[in-house]
Design a protein around this motif. Sequence first.
Motif, mmCIF file in Angstrom:
data_model
loop_
_atom_site.group_PDB
_atom_site.id
_atom_site.type_symbol
_atom_site.label_atom_id
_atom_site.label_comp_id
_atom_site.label_asym_id
_atom_site.label_seq_id
_atom_site.Cartn_x
_atom_site.Cartn_y
_atom_site.Cartn_z
ATOM 1 N N PHE A 53 36.111 11.639 52.833
ATOM 2 C CA PHE A 53 37.461 11.697 53.387
ATOM 3 C C PHE A 53 37.413 12.032 54.876
ATOM 4 C CE2 PHE A 53 37.808 13.166 48.939
ATOM 5 C CZ PHE A 53 38.651 12.179 48.436
ATOM 6 N N LYS A 54 38.599 12.147 55.482
ATOM 7 C CA LYS A 54 38.694 12.603 56.861
ATOM 8 C C LYS A 54 38.486 14.120 56.904
ATOM 9 C CE LYS A 54 41.704 8.812 58.291
ATOM 10 N NZ LYS A 54 43.009 8.411 58.858
ATOM 11 N N TRP A 55 38.274 14.650 58.112
ATOM 12 C CA TRP A 55 37.869 16.055 58.248
ATOM 13 C C TRP A 55 38.908 17.026 57.689
ATOM 14 C CZ3 TRP A 55 40.631 19.828 60.677
ATOM 15 C CH2 TRP A 55 41.676 19.424 61.513
ATOM 16 N N ASP A 56 40.195 16.715 57.848
ATOM 17 C CA ASP A 56 41.208 17.654 57.365
ATOM 18 C C ASP A 56 41.249 17.690 55.836
ATOM 19 O OD1 ASP A 56 42.143 15.057 57.366
ATOM 20 O OD2 ASP A 56 44.205 15.578 57.879
ATOM 21 N N PHE A 57 41.017 16.540 55.192
ATOM 22 C CA PHE A 57 40.929 16.510 53.736
ATOM 23 C C PHE A 57 39.712 17.316 53.264
ATOM 24 C CE2 PHE A 57 43.513 12.638 52.164
ATOM 25 C CZ PHE A 57 44.526 12.908 53.075
ATOM 26 N N ALA A 58 38.582 17.136 53.959
ATOM 27 C CA ALA A 58 37.356 17.853 53.587
ATOM 28 C C ALA A 58 37.536 19.358 53.719
ATOM 29 C CB ALA A 58 36.197 17.371 54.468
ATOM 30 N N LEU A 59 38.145 19.778 54.827
ATOM 31 C CA LEU A 59 38.356 21.203 55.046
ATOM 32 C C LEU A 59 39.362 21.769 54.047
ATOM 33 C CD1 LEU A 59 37.462 23.527 56.773
ATOM 34 C CD2 LEU A 59 39.226 22.948 58.452
ATOM 35 N N ALA A 60 40.365 20.975 53.696
ATOM 36 C CA ALA A 60 41.350 21.414 52.699
ATOM 37 C C ALA A 60 40.679 21.645 51.348
ATOM 38 C CB ALA A 60 42.451 20.369 52.565
ATOM 39 N N ALA A 61 39.748 20.777 50.974
ATOM 40 C CA ALA A 61 39.033 20.924 49.701
ATOM 41 C C ALA A 61 38.196 22.197 49.696
ATOM 42 C CB ALA A 61 38.144 19.703 49.460
ATOM 43 N N PHE A 68 31.551 20.601 51.428
ATOM 44 C CA PHE A 68 32.174 20.153 52.680
ATOM 45 C C PHE A 68 31.525 18.863 53.172
ATOM 46 C CE2 PHE A 68 32.400 20.197 57.374
ATOM 47 C CZ PHE A 68 33.781 20.086 57.504
ATOM 48 N N VAL A 69 30.189 18.788 53.102
ATOM 49 C CA VAL A 69 29.487 17.580 53.552
ATOM 50 C C VAL A 69 29.896 16.388 52.691
ATOM 51 C CG1 VAL A 69 27.223 16.477 53.741
ATOM 52 C CG2 VAL A 69 27.519 18.839 54.495
ATOM 53 N N TYR A 70 29.944 16.590 51.382
ATOM 54 C CA TYR A 70 30.324 15.506 50.465
ATOM 55 C C TYR A 70 31.744 15.013 50.754
ATOM 56 C CZ TYR A 70 32.390 13.561 46.221
ATOM 57 O OH TYR A 70 33.078 12.787 45.331
ATOM 58 N N THR A 71 32.698 15.942 50.869
ATOM 59 C CA THR A 71 34.089 15.539 51.103
ATOM 60 C C THR A 71 34.280 14.970 52.506
ATOM 61 O OG1 THR A 71 34.582 17.878 51.622
ATOM 62 C CG2 THR A 71 35.129 17.089 49.418
ATOM 63 N N LEU A 72 33.470 15.434 53.471
ATOM 64 C CA LEU A 72 33.561 14.910 54.835
ATOM 65 C C LEU A 72 33.108 13.454 54.878
ATOM 66 C CD1 LEU A 72 34.316 15.744 57.714
ATOM 67 C CD2 LEU A 72 31.925 16.387 58.079
ATOM 68 N N THR A 99 26.605 26.128 48.272
ATOM 69 C CA THR A 99 27.433 25.224 47.471
ATOM 70 C C THR A 99 28.656 24.767 48.262
ATOM 71 O OG1 THR A 99 26.734 26.346 45.440
ATOM 72 C CG2 THR A 99 28.721 24.987 45.317
ATOM 73 N N LEU A 100 29.286 25.703 48.981
ATOM 74 C CA LEU A 100 30.469 25.365 49.779
ATOM 75 C C LEU A 100 30.113 24.400 50.904
ATOM 76 C CD1 LEU A 100 32.153 28.887 50.045
ATOM 77 C CD2 LEU A 100 32.831 26.976 48.577
#
Length: 305
Positions: free
Chosen positions: A149-157, A142-146, A137-138
């Motif tokens: 958004f940009k990578w830092d936003f995705a990793l923050a989520a 990460f793939v969806y948010t990447l 799920t995680l």
Amino acid sequence: MMKKTIQFSKFSLVAVILSSILIIAGIVSLFVRGMNWGLEFKPGQNVQVEVVYNDVNADKITQVLAAQGINASVKAAGNQNTYQIRTAADEGAESAIRSVLVKEYGKQNVVVEQSQSISAQFSSSLIRGSILLVLATLVLIFVYTLIRFKWDFALAAVIAVIHDALIMISFLSFSQLEFTTTSIAAILTIIGYSINATVVILDRVRSDEKIVEAKTFSQIMDSALNSTMSRSIITTLTTLFAVFALVIYTSGDIKNFAIALVVGLISGCYSSIFISGAFINFVRRNWKPGAVLPKANVVRFESEQ
């Protein structure tokens, strides 16, 4: 016109330290106290019975068995009057369960439809499968948010939802509430809730990058958090009202599920505001303003005093 904002970024370090203390304490608790695993995660016996009797349900069968010293998890099997009874005991469990139910409801009203033993290996594989389900799920989040958004936003989520999952696990270890498959459902529910709240904030941050005149990225983050704060708080509170009703008026697995949700909802709101923002602010600590935007489209950020 100057826009007053709450400077959430000032509390980032405190929030990170507080979360770190809680999570580390939870990990220590896991090693020292362990988890109160439910019967689904223990080797034992699974007995399916049909009980044809007026005013009988899973909770009442659980109470009848407990009164005779049989610790069991009882759930409706889907068919009317049919129940799945899970017990950690193995040898003689089926006959003991049948004996108690026959005594309570009558021989003609109780039928054992099937019985099977659950091995320790199967229980271990269920634990591994649950962990892999959460990890998968995680990864998907990460793939969806990447993509969005940009990578830092995705990793923050992802960091925010991992934070929430760890807080819930820590709470379950501290409280020693029984950890069942319902607990897995609670964790996945909160992951979904948390990522939704975080994405709303990140969308606003991305929008404010274009219209907020700021000297540091933390000012843009603070502006976005102020814009979405009322939405975050109202959504959490209204959901909590429904969950508190479950805590007050239900029992057993549903009540444990609701208690875990209360902790998760509070953690999800908190992590969306503080944890994800703290990570993005750290990554973009050297951020510099871009080209000057047209005055009509600029929202000026009040300078820090």
